[in-house]
Design a protein around this motif. Structure first.
Motif, PDB file in Angstrom:
ATOM      1  N   ASP A 125     -10.442   9.369   9.075  1.00  0.00           N
ATOM      2  CA  ASP A 125     -11.897   9.378   9.061  1.00  0.00           C
ATOM      3  C   ASP A 125     -12.494  10.290  10.121  1.00  0.00           C
ATOM      4  OD1 ASP A 125     -12.159   7.723   6.897  1.00  0.00           O
ATOM      5  OD2 ASP A 125     -12.582   5.904   8.054  1.00  0.00           O
TER       6      ASP A 125
ATOM      7  N   ASN B 159     -14.699  13.763  -5.597  1.00  0.00           N
ATOM      8  CA  ASN B 159     -14.575  12.441  -4.976  1.00  0.00           C
ATOM      9  C   ASN B 159     -14.117  11.365  -5.941  1.00  0.00           C
ATOM     10  OD1 ASN B 159     -15.639  13.597  -2.655  1.00  0.00           O
ATOM     11  ND2 ASN B 159     -17.694  12.764  -2.954  1.00  0.00           N
TER      12      ASN B 159
ATOM     13  N   GLY C 229     -10.236  12.617  -3.270  1.00  0.00           N
ATOM     14  CA  GLY C 229     -10.290  12.219  -1.869  1.00  0.00           C
ATOM     15  C   GLY C 229     -11.728  12.036  -1.441  1.00  0.00           C
ATOM     16  N   ALA C 230     -11.894  11.453  -0.284  1.00  0.00           N
ATOM     17  CA  ALA C 230     -13.229  11.191   0.248  1.00  0.00           C
ATOM     18  C   ALA C 230     -13.908  12.496   0.674  1.00  0.00           C
ATOM     19  CB  ALA C 230     -13.133  10.235   1.437  1.00  0.00           C
TER      20      ALA C 230
ATOM     21  N   ALA D 219     -17.480   7.628   0.913  1.00  0.00           N
ATOM     22  CA  ALA D 219     -16.060   7.624   1.268  1.00  0.00           C
ATOM     23  C   ALA D 219     -15.446   6.246   1.065  1.00  0.00           C
ATOM     24  CB  ALA D 219     -15.879   8.079   2.717  1.00  0.00           C
ATOM     25  N   ASP D 220     -16.204   5.200   1.385  1.00  0.00           N
ATOM     26  CA  ASP D 220     -15.698   3.836   1.201  1.00  0.00           C
ATOM     27  C   ASP D 220     -15.449   3.549  -0.278  1.00  0.00           C
ATOM     28  OD1 ASP D 220     -15.875   3.425   3.927  1.00  0.00           O
ATOM     29  OD2 ASP D 220     -17.827   2.433   3.825  1.00  0.00           O
TER      30      ASP D 220
ATOM     31  N   GLU E 256     -12.266   5.479  -1.254  1.00  0.00           N
ATOM     32  CA  GLU E 256     -11.075   4.825  -0.700  1.00  0.00           C
ATOM     33  C   GLU E 256     -10.596   3.690  -1.597  1.00  0.00           C
ATOM     34  OE1 GLU E 256      -8.053   3.508   2.027  1.00  0.00           O
ATOM     35  OE2 GLU E 256      -9.066   5.435   1.705  1.00  0.00           O
TER      36      GLU E 256
ATOM     37  N   ASP F 256      -5.303  11.999   1.726  1.00  0.00           N
ATOM     38  CA  ASP F 256      -5.553  10.869   2.627  1.00  0.00           C
ATOM     39  C   ASP F 256      -5.758  11.413   4.040  1.00  0.00           C
ATOM     40  OD1 ASP F 256      -5.713   7.990   2.670  1.00  0.00           O
ATOM     41  OD2 ASP F 256      -3.871   7.984   3.852  1.00  0.00           O
TER      42      ASP F 256
ATOM     43  N   ARG G 203      -8.075   4.803  -4.267  1.00  0.00           N
ATOM     44  CA  ARG G 203      -6.906   5.529  -3.753  1.00  0.00           C
ATOM     45  C   ARG G 203      -5.607   5.197  -4.472  1.00  0.00           C
ATOM     46  NH1 ARG G 203      -3.046   4.250   0.221  1.00  0.00           N
ATOM     47  NH2 ARG G 203      -2.560   5.849   1.781  1.00  0.00           N
TER      48      ARG G 203
ATOM     49  N   ARG H 185       0.850  -1.191   0.000  1.00  0.00           N
ATOM     50  CA  ARG H 185       0.000   0.000   0.000  1.00  0.00           C
ATOM     51  C   ARG H 185       0.886   1.241   0.000  1.00  0.00           C
ATOM     52  NH1 ARG H 185      -5.267   1.142   1.548  1.00  0.00           N
ATOM     53  NH2 ARG H 185      -5.638   3.121   2.608  1.00  0.00           N
TER      54      ARG H 185
ATOM     55  N   TYR I 223      -4.233  12.480  -4.361  1.00  0.00           N
ATOM     56  CA  TYR I 223      -5.263  11.979  -3.445  1.00  0.00           C
ATOM     57  C   TYR I 223      -4.957  12.456  -2.033  1.00  0.00           C
ATOM     58  CZ  TYR I 223      -8.390   8.609  -1.141  1.00  0.00           C
ATOM     59  OH  TYR I 223      -9.371   8.019  -0.382  1.00  0.00           O
TER      60      TYR I 223
END
Length: 225
Positions: free
Chosen positions: A173, A147, A45-46, A206-207, A210, A170, A213, A14, A168
């Motif tokens: 949450d 988004n 991004g979220a 948001a999920d 993600e 990060d 990403r 990751r 992006y």
């Protein structure tokens, strides 16, 4: 420039976020247009990650050499969402016009017109407004934020083809959700409804974000903001 030039990989593969200040992002943006040709920069991004803040900071610092064009301006109108039965999910990928967004980005990237008029999204009325942002052919940097810039789906993929780099943001949450609750309250939602929206619909979106990403050119942990 690619992700590999900026980032290391964690043992799981990751990508590890790069710590950047807003000033760092401005400097990187300046370097993108050093070659003299038009560049499209995406900030993804979220919800609540700080995309609008980062994008506006870059554009403001460029002294008229950049324009901000947002993905949110391609929200479907509330009447359309009501007809589709999807108004309660406003903000989900299928509540946008990704092909319209892709077409605008292609026009901006080709830069063959004296001026392109882009739409905006007005949060006070929760509706898009067309032809609100004039983008002249002499503007070297176009910053677009939203988004779903990295979403691997029809329409969204075509939009990404016109963007030279996508960064992006990060953001943890808990911080994102606090920002979202404050934003919803600022635009008139009662505290309980603001919390329910931030932890419900916003979090589901948001999920999805993600999951896109790792397609970014640069993953950023924005510090000092």
């Amino acid at each position: 420039m690619t992700t590999a030039e900026y980032q290391t990989q964690t043992p799981s593969g990751r990508a590890e976020p790069l710590n950047c200040t807003l000033d760092d992002l401005v400097e990187r943006a300046r370097r993108l247009v050093a070659g003299g040709t038009r560049v499209l920069l995406g900030i993804a991004g979220a919800p609540g990650a700080g995309k609008s803040t980062a994008a506006q900071a870059i554009v403001s610092a460029m002294d008229g050499q950049a324009a901000l064009v947002g993905m949110d301006a391609f929200h479907l109108a509330n009447d359309v969402l009501a007809n589709h039965g999807s108004q309660s999910r406003k903000g989900a990928p299928d509540t946008f016009d990704p092909w319209g967004y892709a077409h605008l980005l292609r026009r901006l990237k080709c830069n063959q017109e004296p001026v392109v008029y882009a739409p905006i999204f007005d949060r006070h009325i929760e509706e898009p407004i067309g032809c609100a942002i004039p983008v002249g052919s002499n503007v070297p940097l176009i910053v677009t934020e939203g988004n779903y810039l990295l979403l691997d789906a029809d329409g969204w993929r075509e939009g990404k083809e016109s963007i030279d780099q996508v960064w992006y943001l990060d953001t943890p949450d808990d911080e994102r959700q606090r920002r979202l609750m404050r934003r919803h309250e600022a635009f008139g939602k009662p505290a309980g409804e603001a919390k329910a929206w931030a932890l419900g619909s916003d979090q589901r979106n948001a999920d999805i974000v993600e999951g896109s990403r790792e397609r970014a050119d640069l993953i950023i942990n924005l510090v000092g903001s």
